[in-house]
Design an enzyme around this catalytic site. Sequence first.
Site, PDB file in Angstrom:
ATOM      1  N   GLY A 133      -5.090  -2.701   2.235  1.00 27.16           N
ATOM      2  CA  GLY A 133      -4.404  -1.461   1.881  1.00 27.16           C
ATOM      3  C   GLY A 133      -4.001  -1.505   0.420  1.00 27.16           C
ATOM      4  N   SER A 175      -1.739  -1.489  -3.039  1.00 31.36           N
ATOM      5  CA  SER A 175      -0.553  -2.213  -3.493  1.00 31.36           C
ATOM      6  C   SER A 175       0.677  -1.385  -3.129  1.00 31.36           C
ATOM      7  CB  SER A 175      -0.619  -2.415  -5.008  1.00 31.36           C
ATOM      8  OG  SER A 175       0.540  -3.059  -5.479  1.00 31.36           O
ATOM      9  N   GLY A 176       1.660  -2.028  -2.509  1.00 29.68           N
ATOM     10  CA  GLY A 176       2.866  -1.317  -2.116  1.00 29.68           C
ATOM     11  C   GLY A 176       2.809  -0.683  -0.742  1.00 29.68           C
ATOM     12  N   SER A 177       1.680  -0.848  -0.050  1.00 31.85           N
ATOM     13  CA  SER A 177       1.544  -0.230   1.279  1.00 31.85           C
ATOM     14  C   SER A 177       2.337  -0.982   2.346  1.00 31.85           C
ATOM     15  CB  SER A 177       0.071  -0.148   1.693  1.00 31.85           C
ATOM     16  OG  SER A 177      -0.493  -1.450   1.788  1.00 31.85           O
ATOM     17  N   LYS A 197       1.436  -4.414   3.232  1.00 35.58           N
ATOM     18  CA  LYS A 197       0.586  -5.444   3.844  1.00 35.58           C
ATOM     19  C   LYS A 197       1.307  -6.782   3.978  1.00 35.58           C
ATOM     20  CE  LYS A 197      -2.370  -5.374   0.535  1.00 35.58           C
ATOM     21  NZ  LYS A 197      -1.590  -4.420  -0.279  1.00 35.58           N
ATOM     22  N   SER A 254      -8.111  -6.087  -1.201  1.00 38.51           N
ATOM     23  CA  SER A 254      -9.539  -6.142  -0.863  1.00 38.51           C
ATOM     24  C   SER A 254     -10.147  -4.741  -0.843  1.00 38.51           C
ATOM     25  CB  SER A 254      -9.774  -6.876   0.464  1.00 38.51           C
ATOM     26  OG  SER A 254      -8.915  -6.443   1.486  1.00 38.51           O
TER      27      SER A 254
END
Length: 197
Positions: A32, A34-36, A38, A106
């Site tokens: 996902g 950045s900041g999601s 994960k 990724s």
Amino acid sequence: MSENLTWHETSVGNEDYRRKNGHQSGVLWFTGLSGSGKSSIANQLNKVLYEKGIQSYLLDGDNVRHGLNADLGFSEEDREENIRRIGEVAKLFADSGTIVLTAFISPYQKDRDLVRASVQAGDFIEIHVDCPVEECETRDPKGLYKKARNGEIKGFTGIDAPYEAPPKPELVLDSKTHDVESCAEQVWKLLQKKNWV
């Protein structure tokens, strides 16, 4: 690869480790923006697994870049190599009877597919931590979106570099709507459904 290399079969295999541990092993691949969320979700799930006595380990994108992948930048080629190396490490953990959680942006589907293809069928679960870029940018826990908008970071995923969302992940987590604990619980239920735990 050198033609002088030969694969050495081991006397203890992943099925032996799985029997000893009493659960399945494999790769949980959190992807996902950045900041999601994960890393936070994977970290919470890893805590849950640990508390339940399940052999697990968390590989986090930033942490791995402090050591194993410290020599890599953020070009498309380096990102591919970053994921290739992590895929190989994750495969080793899975072979050892461990449930390995990986939290990496990724951004390219082909790289995630290569990791999936490298492990046994059924031993890879792709988890899309789905959060709109606008929400991720509002959170901006590391200040990276601000730097990307100011031109201090080039090729930032979601701003001026692409993110390819998985077309058929095993699980989609709506991290804008659901909190970290709820998302981790959803993954736990999936692991139960798939008889991993």
